[in-house]
Design an enzyme around this catalytic site. Structure first.
Site, PDB file in Angstrom:
ATOM      1  N   ASP A 273       0.946  -1.047  -0.050  1.00 55.19           N
ATOM      2  CA  ASP A 273       0.109  -0.011  -0.044  1.00 55.19           C
ATOM      3  C   ASP A 273       0.927   1.419   0.205  1.00 55.19           C
ATOM      4  OD1 ASP A 273      -2.341  -1.654   0.133  1.00 55.19           O
ATOM      5  OD2 ASP A 273      -2.644  -1.389   2.112  1.00 55.19           O
ATOM      6  N   ALA A 274       1.923   1.153   0.822  1.00 52.79           N
ATOM      7  CA  ALA A 274       2.839   2.418   0.904  1.00 52.79           C
ATOM      8  C   ALA A 274       3.422   2.534  -0.797  1.00 52.79           C
ATOM      9  CB  ALA A 274       3.944   2.066   1.699  1.00 52.79           C
TER      10      ALA A 274
END
Length: 188
Positions: free
Chosen positions: A179-180
């Site tokens: 997600d980062a």
């Protein structure tokens, strides 16, 4: 055949531990020149097994290599004046800084977001923590199971008449890293 390298020509400075390794790995696979910065003595994850030929050696950690291949590396002590100077010079060349320190730790080292922007105005800072940089849980420690539970992921595992079942190997950090990477690319 080499894969799509849509982010070739950009650099990321990777200050993550196992909570964020996958973010830099994904960016590297997309063509970013990722420089993994390790403190003197090496990253603690180098001592995590399994090890090549079952030889416990920081240079043979298969865990380390799985999430840090495609990256270049440098040893740098960010608590020293020289280390901070070198890191500042590297920031001038980077599009991304990825970190997974405890909330406020990067700022204590003199490299909070505003300081980084003072070095490079368009820098993208990606911070990976269990509960964010601010808010009531920011300083809480968390295991994989706690993060999976707090995120709601465990709601989908196990049987409805029993407690949740943890999913195989630790997953929360992998989800966070992926997600980062997506968030970093969106910011870019």
């Amino acid at each position: 055949m080499q894969g799509i390298r849509m982010l070739e020509g950009y650099r990321a400075l990777d200050l993550t531990d196992e909570k964020g390794f996958l973010c830099g790995k994904i960016l590297a696979e997309l063509g970013v020149d990722v420089i993994k910065i390790e403190k003197p003595g090496g990253d603690a994850a180098r001592r995590m097994g399994p090890f090549w030929q079952d030889q416990a050696d920081p240079e043979k950690s298969l865990y380390w290599f799985a999430y840090n291949s495609s990256k270049r590396g440098i040893t740098l002590d960010l608590e020293t004046e020289e280390g901070q100077r070198i890191f500042g010079d590297l920031v001038k060349t980077a599009a991304f800084v990825i970190e997974s320190f405890a909330p406020g730790e990067l700022e204590k080292l003199g490299f909070g977001y505003e300081a980084l922007r003072g070095i490079r105005k368009d820098i993208i800072l990606t911070s990976i923590t269990p509960f964010g940089q601010n808010g009531p849980y920011r300083d809480y420690q968390a295991t994989d199971l706690v993060v999976m539970g707090m995120s709601g992921e465990l709601f989908m595992t196990g049987d409805s008449d029993r407690r949740p079942v943890n999913v195989s190997v630790p997953q929360a950090c992998l989800h966070a890293g992926a997600d980062a990477a997506v968030g970093s690319m969106l910011a870019h």
